[in-house]
Write a protein that holds these residues in place. Structure first.
Motif, short mmCIF file in Angstrom:
data_model
loop_
_atom_site.label_atom_id
_atom_site.label_comp_id
_atom_site.label_asym_id
_atom_site.label_seq_id
_atom_site.Cartn_x
_atom_site.Cartn_y
_atom_site.Cartn_z
N ILE A 158 -41.24 103.84 35.38
CA ILE A 158 -40.28 102.74 35.49
C ILE A 158 -39.94 102.20 34.11
CG2 ILE A 158 -40.01 100.35 36.28
CD1 ILE A 158 -41.59 101.22 38.82
N VAL A 159 -40.93 102.07 33.24
CA VAL A 159 -40.69 101.60 31.88
C VAL A 159 -39.76 102.56 31.14
CG1 VAL A 159 -41.77 101.18 29.63
CG2 VAL A 159 -42.81 100.26 31.70
N LEU A 160 -40.03 103.85 31.23
CA LEU A 160 -39.19 104.84 30.56
C LEU A 160 -37.78 104.85 31.13
CD1 LEU A 160 -41.67 107.82 30.15
CD2 LEU A 160 -40.84 106.26 28.39
N LEU A 161 -37.67 104.74 32.44
CA LEU A 161 -36.34 104.69 33.07
C LEU A 161 -35.59 103.44 32.62
CD1 LEU A 161 -34.32 105.89 35.08
CD2 LEU A 161 -35.46 104.57 36.87
N ALA A 162 -36.30 102.32 32.56
CA ALA A 162 -35.66 101.08 32.12
C ALA A 162 -35.16 101.21 30.69
CB ALA A 162 -36.64 99.91 32.24
N GLU A 163 -35.93 101.84 29.82
CA GLU A 163 -35.48 102.07 28.44
C GLU A 163 -34.21 102.90 28.41
OE1 GLU A 163 -38.85 102.09 25.11
OE2 GLU A 163 -38.95 103.78 26.49
N ALA A 164 -34.20 103.98 29.18
CA ALA A 164 -33.02 104.84 29.21
C ALA A 164 -31.82 104.09 29.76
CB ALA A 164 -33.31 106.09 30.05
N VAL A 165 -32.01 103.33 30.82
CA VAL A 165 -30.91 102.56 31.42
C VAL A 165 -30.39 101.51 30.43
CG1 VAL A 165 -30.35 100.88 33.23
CG2 VAL A 165 -31.56 102.99 33.81
N LEU A 166 -31.30 100.82 29.75
CA LEU A 166 -30.87 99.84 28.76
C LEU A 166 -30.11 100.50 27.61
CD1 LEU A 166 -33.94 97.46 28.64
CD2 LEU A 166 -31.66 96.94 29.51
N GLY A 167 -30.58 101.66 27.18
CA GLY A 167 -29.86 102.40 26.14
C GLY A 167 -28.46 102.78 26.59
N LEU A 168 -28.34 103.24 27.82
CA LEU A 168 -27.02 103.59 28.37
C LEU A 168 -26.16 102.34 28.55
CD1 LEU A 168 -28.09 106.33 30.92
CD2 LEU A 168 -26.90 106.67 28.74
N ALA A 169 -26.78 101.23 28.91
CA ALA A 169 -26.03 99.97 29.04
C ALA A 169 -25.47 99.54 27.69
CB ALA A 169 -26.92 98.87 29.62
N VAL A 170 -26.26 99.71 26.63
CA VAL A 170 -25.76 99.39 25.29
C VAL A 170 -24.56 100.27 24.95
CG1 VAL A 170 -26.34 99.51 22.82
CG2 VAL A 170 -27.94 98.47 24.43
N ILE A 171 -24.66 101.54 25.29
CA ILE A 171 -23.53 102.45 25.05
C ILE A 171 -22.31 101.98 25.84
CG2 ILE A 171 -22.65 104.78 25.52
CD1 ILE A 171 -25.41 105.83 24.72
N GLY A 172 -22.51 101.61 27.10
CA GLY A 172 -21.41 101.11 27.92
C GLY A 172 -20.76 99.88 27.32
N LEU A 173 -21.59 98.94 26.86
CA LEU A 173 -21.06 97.73 26.24
C LEU A 173 -20.30 98.04 24.95
CD1 LEU A 173 -24.05 95.28 26.81
CD2 LEU A 173 -21.81 95.22 27.92
N GLU A 174 -20.82 98.97 24.16
CA GLU A 174 -20.13 99.37 22.94
C GLU A 174 -18.78 100.00 23.27
OE1 GLU A 174 -21.25 100.29 19.44
OE2 GLU A 174 -23.07 99.08 19.45
N LEU A 175 -18.75 100.83 24.31
CA LEU A 175 -17.49 101.46 24.71
C LEU A 175 -16.48 100.40 25.16
CD1 LEU A 175 -18.77 104.61 26.62
CD2 LEU A 175 -17.59 104.54 24.42
N LEU A 176 -16.95 99.39 25.87
CA LEU A 176 -16.05 98.31 26.29
C LEU A 176 -15.54 97.54 25.07
CD1 LEU A 176 -17.85 96.84 29.44
CD2 LEU A 176 -15.63 98.00 29.37
N ALA A 177 -16.43 97.29 24.12
CA ALA A 177 -16.04 96.50 22.95
C ALA A 177 -15.10 97.27 22.03
CB ALA A 177 -17.30 96.11 22.16
N HIS A 178 -15.25 98.58 21.96
CA HIS A 178 -14.45 99.36 21.02
C HIS A 178 -13.44 100.25 21.71
CE1 HIS A 178 -16.84 98.04 17.65
NE2 HIS A 178 -17.93 98.27 18.37
N GLY A 179 -13.32 100.13 23.02
CA GLY A 179 -12.45 101.02 23.78
C GLY A 179 -11.04 100.62 23.82
#
Length: 139
Positions: free
Chosen positions: A118-139
């Motif tokens: 669960i910890v590893l999955l949460a890290e991966a999900v948070l990393g992907l969420a950061v990517i999503g937010l960056e895409l929204l900010a720079h898209g």
């Protein structure tokens, strides 16, 4: 990486590598300062030489996350790859390294395997969420 990717056609591999190095070193300096301050808050004293050396060593070892992205950007600099492709691969490598670091951090922790996953999955999900937010900010 994602902000650079939105301007990949105007960015050289060298510029991207410099920006990545500055971002990672800046982040690691912030992590070091947070570690230093948290040590003072928890122990109510300055770290001794051994503790300070350990903090510096741990922080410096995180520079390893630069290896794959820099290789990808070097390949782009040699025209073996596009800057856009190198930046995409670098983003993926950084997320993978986040999960790998998380794995090494929790492999000896006394938690049930399900909680470790669960910890590893949460890290991966948070990393992907950061990517999503960056895409929204720079898209």
């Amino acid at each position: 990486m994602l902000a650079l990717r939105s301007h990949a056609s105007e960015t050289t591999a060298g510029e991207a590598a410099t920006t990545l190095a500055i971002a990672v070193v800046g982040t690691l300096l912030a992590v070091f300062v947070a570690d230093f301050v948290s040590h003072i808050a928890v122990h109510e004293r300055m770290p001794d030489r051994a503790e300070l050396r350990h903090m510096i060593g741990v922080t410096a070892s995180a520079l390893g996350v630069l290896i794959l992205p820099m290789i990808f950007l070097a390949l782009a600099g040699l025209d073996a790859w596009t800057v856009d492709g190198a930046l995409l691969a670098a983003s993926i490598a950084l997320i993978a390294s986040l999960v790998a670091v998380g794995f090494f951090a929790i492999r000896r922790v006394r938690l049930p395997i399900a909680q470790r996953l669960i910890v590893l999955l949460a890290e991966a999900v948070l990393g992907l969420a950061v990517i999503g937010l960056e895409l929204l900010a720079h898209g």
